[in-house]
Design an enzyme around this catalytic site. Structure first.
Site, PDB file in Angstrom:
ATOM      1  N   GLY A 169     -19.191  51.400   7.397  1.00 31.86           N
ATOM      2  CA  GLY A 169     -20.283  51.178   8.343  1.00 31.86           C
ATOM      3  C   GLY A 169     -21.593  50.981   7.619  1.00 31.86           C
ATOM      4  O   GLY A 169     -21.707  50.209   6.664  1.00 31.86           O
ATOM      5  N   GLY A 170     -22.610  51.714   8.058  1.00 33.17           N
ATOM      6  CA  GLY A 170     -23.953  51.561   7.503  1.00 33.17           C
ATOM      7  C   GLY A 170     -24.022  51.856   6.027  1.00 33.17           C
ATOM      8  O   GLY A 170     -24.936  51.397   5.342  1.00 33.17           O
ATOM      9  N   GLY A 404     -22.394  17.375 -15.386  1.00 37.50           N
ATOM     10  CA  GLY A 404     -23.447  18.230 -14.854  1.00 37.50           C
ATOM     11  C   GLY A 404     -23.369  19.632 -15.419  1.00 37.50           C
ATOM     12  O   GLY A 404     -24.385  20.318 -15.565  1.00 37.50           O
ATOM     13  N   ALA A 405     -22.157  20.057 -15.747  1.00 38.77           N
ATOM     14  CA  ALA A 405     -21.986  21.408 -16.276  1.00 38.77           C
ATOM     15  C   ALA A 405     -22.698  21.562 -17.621  1.00 38.77           C
ATOM     16  O   ALA A 405     -23.144  22.650 -17.977  1.00 38.77           O
ATOM     17  CB  ALA A 405     -20.497  21.732 -16.400  1.00 38.77           C
TER      18      ALA A 405
END
Ligand code: HXC
Length: 510
Positions: A169-170, A404-405
């Site tokens: 949860g939180g 591009g790499a």
């Protein structure tokens, strides 16, 4: 003893009992340490100063006025790791399942403020059932206060989360806002909604482990940066990680004594990258052989293994390493590798950690799944991160740097400070086969012609000299000298000062 002193001793004893012997035994039976035992292992012996031991919740609904527990489910304070200040809080699962109440949140928020004001790392140890259900919106408000502080501290002090039990949860969002999340195998799991809610809403049946265990978050979701066998190993590894990290964005990197000669020559590296460009080799060998004492702290080892990221040291000072891994997907950049490395580059840049990049990349990974998965946006994350980074950037192209790499991987054009290549490096728009098939399409039926064209292309473009002639490469270095040349470059760059134009913040393609 004076009655007031006796009262203090008694109250302290009661607080140290946490949720009581039975719950502590249950914690141990699950192979988990208690919150205080964890803090003791994490921090230097006797260094931890607890704050808020007597804090109690103020809830009255659902009989909570009759159920009080000093500390309110979280142990908080400051201590040291190898002599350097850290702020630590640990959820105490034996007290209301470590759930977060209004006062529990106040303790964490106060510690966050202290860590930020003192510019020291903040470490959270998680073991909690989420929002204190009996407190309703007060618990939600408490989470909000913690989240806000996580965000304000981001980029100013390192924030580390270690998940050592449930984190539901939180409770998941504070870790998610921190720099690193680590987990403990088999005993920890993280999810926004648990298996019960998942079943009710989507009709899917899944175990806690399969929904949010370490095997999920370190391999599939990349929510977590690593996982360890048990509490003890995890805590000792967090000590090791902290030793690599600056205390803040203004402290500079820590410097530890090193007995490893920065000029050390590694003859075996001359044969690391095979002549055959299709043959893989392990880039981690290069990292291990170039960092001080072979000590490398890898981040996200099990996710997007086609790129390797982590911390090492050169001359005792922390360096962030990013390296394409030819052993996995030929070292291509895909969506996962791009976002993995982008976040790491940004962490290093926040905290002034120089970045060393080892490049062997045949390009971005082609494919429908990649394009549908947003390769353009994810690839741009890494491009953006490198282009934005103002820390010292030293790059070594070990073999391929295509397309591009090539640009993305800390090239000269993205303000790489020192760019080296090994003699066998191939820097081009693409490999010979693909290139020849496109520019000499008419010759495709003629094997002899194609072979000649391929040789011509290889000779002209597949070497580091074309890039060196254009000064995109500072020098072509012997593989055996990599440690020496990188260490010298980093030493030269220690005084680097580069500022991007002022802006509120950029708009990285998230
Ligand atoms: C109050 C809680 C609690 C909670 C556990 N406990 N979670 N008390 N609030 N959220 C208490 C239990 O009552 C129990 O008390 C003790 O902690 C241990 O819990 P067990 O259930 O016995 O332990 P276990 O079987 O190990 O199960 C652990 C668990 C389970 C999986 C975490 O307790 C659980 O599912 N809890 C609820 C999770 C949840 O839904 N949380 C709310 C999420 S909503 P005793 O006295 O018997 O020892 C949320 C929204 C916030 O967080 C969003 C903000 C953005």
């Amino acid at each position: 003893m004076k009655p007031s002193l006796e009262r203090l001793a008694e109250r302290r004893k009661q607080a140290l009992r946490g949720g009581g012997t039975q719950r502590i035994d249950a914690q141990h039976a699950r192979g988990k340490l208690t919150a205080r035992e964890r803090i003791e292992l994490l921090t230097d012996e006797g260094s931890f100063e607890e704050s808020g031991m007597f804090v109690e919740h103020r809830a009255t609904d659902f009989g909570m006025d009759r159920r009080r527990a000093p500390g309110d489910g979280v142990i908080a304070g400051s201590g040291a790791i190898n002599g350097r200040a850290v702020f630590v809080y640990a959820k105490d699962f034996t007290v209301f399942g470590g759930s977060l109440s209004d006062t529990h949140a106040q303790k964490i928020a106060k510690l966050q403020d202290m860590a930020l004001n003192n510019r020291a790392p903040l470490i959270g140890l998680f073991d909690s059932g989420g929002a204190r259900i009996q407190e309703g919106v007060a618990a939600l408000a408490g989470y909000g206060e913690v989240f806000q502080r996580n965000v304000l501290a981001s980029g100013l002090i390192p924030q580390i989360s270690l998940v050592m039990g449930p984190c539901a949860g939180g409770d998941v969002y504070s870790p998610a806002l921190t720099d690193f999340i680590f987990m403990v195998k088999d005993t920890s799991y993280m999810f926004v909604t648990g298996p019960g809610v998942v079943r009710a809403v989507t009709n899917e049946t899944v175990s806690a482990e399969d929904l949010g265990g370490a095997s999920v978050h370190t391999v599939k979701s990349a929510v977590a940066d690593g996982a360890y066998e048990n509490d003890v190993e995890a805590l000792l590894q967090m000590r090791r990680l902290v030793d690599f990290l600056p205390s803040s964005n203004t402290s500079g990197v820590p410097e530890w004594p090193s007995f490893d000669d920065p000029e050390r020559c590694e003859a075996s590296l001359d044969s690391l990258a095979p002549e055959d460009p299709a043959m893989p080799y392990d880039i981690k060998e290069l990292i291990a052989k170039t960092v001080d004492e072979g000590d490398f702290f890898e981040i996200q080892e099990a996710f997007a293994r086609n790129i390797v990221i982590g911390f090492g040291r050169m001359e005792g000072r922390t360096v962030g390493f990013v390296a394409n891994q030819p052993m996995v997907l030929a070292g291509t950049l895909d969506c996962d590798a791009s976002r993995k490395a982008a976040r790491f580059v940004r962490f290093c840049d926040c905290f002034n950690i120089p970045i060393v990049t080892y490049v062997d990349v045949p390009g971005f990974l082609p494919g429908i799944a990649q394009e549908y998965g947003g390769l353009i946006k994810h690839g741009a994350k890494l491009l953006y991160a490198y282009a934005e980074a103002t820390v010292p950037k030293v790059t070594v192209i070990t073999r391929k740097a295509f397309g591009g790499a090539y640009d993305v991987m800390a090239s000269k054009h993205l303000r790489g400070d020192v760019n080296y290549a090994w003699p066998g490096a191939e820097i081009a728009v693409m490999g010979a086969k693909g290139a020849v098939e496109i520019i000499f399409r008419a010759d495709i039926g003629d094997a002899e012609k194609i072979a000649a064209r391929t040789r011509e292309y290889e000779e002209r473009f597949l070497s580091p000299f074309v890039a060196a002639e254009r000064f995109y490469i500072d020098d072509i270095v012997m593989p055996r000298d990599t440690r020496k040349r990188v260490a010298r470059a980093l030493a030269m760059l220690r005084g680097k000062s580069l500022k991007n134009p002022w802006k509120k913040h950029g708009n990285i393609p998230l």
